[in-house]
Design a protein around this motif. Structure first.
Motif, PDB file in Angstrom:
ATOM      1  N   MET A   1      44.429  24.685  20.658  1.00  0.00           N
ATOM      2  CA  MET A   1      43.520  25.296  21.544  1.00  0.00           C
ATOM      3  C   MET A   1      44.284  26.346  22.630  1.00  0.00           C
ATOM      4  SD  MET A   1      40.536  23.541  23.911  1.00  0.00           S
ATOM      5  CE  MET A   1      40.009  24.275  25.463  1.00  0.00           C
ATOM      6  N   PHE A   2      43.612  27.706  22.483  1.00  0.00           N
ATOM      7  CA  PHE A   2      44.351  28.300  23.564  1.00  0.00           C
ATOM      8  C   PHE A   2      43.561  28.337  24.836  1.00  0.00           C
ATOM      9  CE2 PHE A   2      44.476  32.674  25.510  1.00  0.00           C
ATOM     10  CZ  PHE A   2      45.742  32.633  25.695  1.00  0.00           C
ATOM     11  N   ILE A   3      44.221  28.287  26.093  1.00  0.00           N
ATOM     12  CA  ILE A   3      43.527  28.398  27.265  1.00  0.00           C
ATOM     13  C   ILE A   3      43.967  29.803  27.941  1.00  0.00           C
ATOM     14  CG2 ILE A   3      43.349  27.092  29.583  1.00  0.00           C
ATOM     15  CD1 ILE A   3      44.071  24.390  28.133  1.00  0.00           C
ATOM     16  N   GLN A   4      42.950  30.332  28.306  1.00  0.00           N
ATOM     17  CA  GLN A   4      43.164  31.682  29.038  1.00  0.00           C
ATOM     18  C   GLN A   4      43.593  31.559  30.417  1.00  0.00           C
ATOM     19  OE1 GLN A   4      42.722  34.844  27.556  1.00  0.00           O
ATOM     20  NE2 GLN A   4      43.389  35.833  29.473  1.00  0.00           N
ATOM     21  N   PRO A   5      44.593  32.213  30.963  1.00  0.00           N
ATOM     22  CA  PRO A   5      45.121  31.944  32.106  1.00  0.00           C
ATOM     23  C   PRO A   5      44.219  32.769  33.236  1.00  0.00           C
ATOM     24  CG  PRO A   5      46.456  33.620  31.072  1.00  0.00           C
ATOM     25  CD  PRO A   5      45.435  33.004  29.975  1.00  0.00           C
ATOM     26  N   PRO A   6      44.300  32.333  34.417  1.00  0.00           N
ATOM     27  CA  PRO A   6      43.170  33.109  35.322  1.00  0.00           C
ATOM     28  C   PRO A   6      43.810  34.506  35.337  1.00  0.00           C
ATOM     29  CG  PRO A   6      44.474  31.119  36.387  1.00  0.00           C
ATOM     30  CD  PRO A   6      45.009  31.335  34.963  1.00  0.00           C
ATOM     31  N   ILE A   7      42.780  35.323  35.843  1.00  0.00           N
ATOM     32  CA  ILE A   7      42.926  36.872  35.999  1.00  0.00           C
ATOM     33  C   ILE A   7      42.805  36.997  37.376  1.00  0.00           C
ATOM     34  CG2 ILE A   7      42.049  38.868  35.667  1.00  0.00           C
ATOM     35  CD1 ILE A   7      40.865  37.918  32.830  1.00  0.00           C
ATOM     36  N   ALA A   8      43.936  37.807  37.923  1.00  0.00           N
ATOM     37  CA  ALA A   8      43.852  38.155  39.423  1.00  0.00           C
ATOM     38  C   ALA A   8      43.902  39.567  39.527  1.00  0.00           C
ATOM     39  CB  ALA A   8      45.330  37.622  39.924  1.00  0.00           C
ATOM     40  N   HIS A  36      31.838  36.254  30.748  1.00  0.00           N
ATOM     41  CA  HIS A  36      32.173  35.002  30.187  1.00  0.00           C
ATOM     42  C   HIS A  36      31.702  34.033  31.015  1.00  0.00           C
ATOM     43  CE1 HIS A  36      33.681  32.008  27.481  1.00  0.00           C
ATOM     44  NE2 HIS A  36      34.422  31.587  28.337  1.00  0.00           N
ATOM     45  N   ASP A  37      32.318  34.152  32.329  1.00  0.00           N
ATOM     46  CA  ASP A  37      32.003  32.951  33.299  1.00  0.00           C
ATOM     47  C   ASP A  37      32.154  33.541  34.993  1.00  0.00           C
ATOM     48  OD1 ASP A  37      32.182  30.694  34.997  1.00  0.00           O
ATOM     49  OD2 ASP A  37      33.918  29.790  34.195  1.00  0.00           O
ATOM     50  N   PRO A  38      30.743  33.668  35.281  1.00  0.00           N
ATOM     51  CA  PRO A  38      30.717  34.279  36.803  1.00  0.00           C
ATOM     52  C   PRO A  38      31.139  33.453  37.697  1.00  0.00           C
ATOM     53  CG  PRO A  38      28.371  33.468  35.841  1.00  0.00           C
ATOM     54  CD  PRO A  38      29.556  33.179  34.934  1.00  0.00           C
ATOM     55  N   ASN A  39      31.605  32.271  37.618  1.00  0.00           N
ATOM     56  CA  ASN A  39      32.167  31.584  38.749  1.00  0.00           C
ATOM     57  C   ASN A  39      33.703  31.945  39.059  1.00  0.00           C
ATOM     58  OD1 ASN A  39      30.152  29.376  39.165  1.00  0.00           O
ATOM     59  ND2 ASN A  39      30.608  29.061  36.871  1.00  0.00           N
ATOM     60  N   THR A  78      34.987  30.017  46.719  1.00  0.00           N
ATOM     61  CA  THR A  78      34.526  29.725  45.351  1.00  0.00           C
ATOM     62  C   THR A  78      33.089  30.320  45.419  1.00  0.00           C
ATOM     63  OG1 THR A  78      35.707  27.578  45.319  1.00  0.00           O
ATOM     64  CG2 THR A  78      33.885  28.247  43.710  1.00  0.00           C
ATOM     65  N   CYS A  79      33.203  31.519  44.683  1.00  0.00           N
ATOM     66  CA  CYS A  79      31.853  32.237  44.317  1.00  0.00           C
ATOM     67  C   CYS A  79      31.301  32.483  43.182  1.00  0.00           C
ATOM     68  CB  CYS A  79      32.358  33.716  44.863  1.00  0.00           C
ATOM     69  SG  CYS A  79      33.214  33.743  46.540  1.00  0.00           S
ATOM     70  N   ARG A  80      30.346  33.008  42.936  1.00  0.00           N
ATOM     71  CA  ARG A  80      29.551  33.382  41.569  1.00  0.00           C
ATOM     72  C   ARG A  80      29.366  34.775  41.687  1.00  0.00           C
ATOM     73  NH1 ARG A  80      27.354  30.470  37.501  1.00  0.00           N
ATOM     74  NH2 ARG A  80      25.889  31.641  36.380  1.00  0.00           N
ATOM     75  N   ALA A  81      30.095  35.376  40.748  1.00  0.00           N
ATOM     76  CA  ALA A  81      29.961  36.898  40.834  1.00  0.00           C
ATOM     77  C   ALA A  81      28.832  37.485  40.281  1.00  0.00           C
ATOM     78  CB  ALA A  81      31.092  37.478  40.028  1.00  0.00           C
ATOM     79  N   GLY A  82      28.110  38.501  40.680  1.00  0.00           N
ATOM     80  CA  GLY A  82      26.874  39.150  40.253  1.00  0.00           C
ATOM     81  C   GLY A  82      27.176  40.756  40.484  1.00  0.00           C
ATOM     82  N   ILE A  83      26.386  41.417  39.689  1.00  0.00           N
ATOM     83  CA  ILE A  83      26.594  42.739  39.729  1.00  0.00           C
ATOM     84  C   ILE A  83      25.387  43.488  40.626  1.00  0.00           C
ATOM     85  CG2 ILE A  83      26.136  44.986  38.584  1.00  0.00           C
ATOM     86  CD1 ILE A  83      27.186  43.735  36.113  1.00  0.00           C
TER      87      ILE A  83
END
Length: 115
Positions: A1-8, A36-39, A78-83
């Motif tokens: 299983m490939f785990i995507q690293p965090p994006i900065a 994919h994940d707004p958190n 820790t946030c939830r991103a939104g447009i």
């Protein structure tokens, strides 16, 4: 299983009440991760100072025995991103004014972005 690293994504931001606002151009690859994940984790780093080792030696200690360090301030949210708005014509206020003007000038030269 490939785990995507965090994006900065280093970027500027502004506060609007209880909201942190930033501008991310639609071609920015971070959008796929947010969709994919707004958190998200939003990190703010303040003033940063490097203190060389010789400046941290005690009296009577050779300067080469000093241990260097760094002093800084950091806060994580820790946030939830939104447009807020997804169209240049709908934006152009607050943080987006300079960015919207610059992008409009570019659009005039190169045309709209095509995915």
């Amino acid at each position: 299983m490939f785990i995507q690293p965090p994006i900065a994504v280093p970027t500027h931001f502004a506060c609007d009440g209880h909201h942190l606002l930033t501008h991310l151009a639609r071609p920015n690859p971070v959008w796929k991760a947010i969709e994919h994940d707004p958190n998200v984790v939003f990190t703010v780093i303040g003033d940063y100072a490097f203190i060389p080792g010789p400046r941290r030696t005690k009296a009577g200690t050779p300067p080469t025995d000093g241990v260097p360090t760094s002093y800084y301030t950091a806060v994580q949210f820790t946030c939830r991103a939104g447009i807020v708005a997804d169209h240049l014509t709908a934006r152009g206020q607050g943080l987006d004014v300079p960015t919207a003007r610059q992008q409009r000038r570019r659009l005039d030269r190169i045309g709209p972005w095509k995915p």
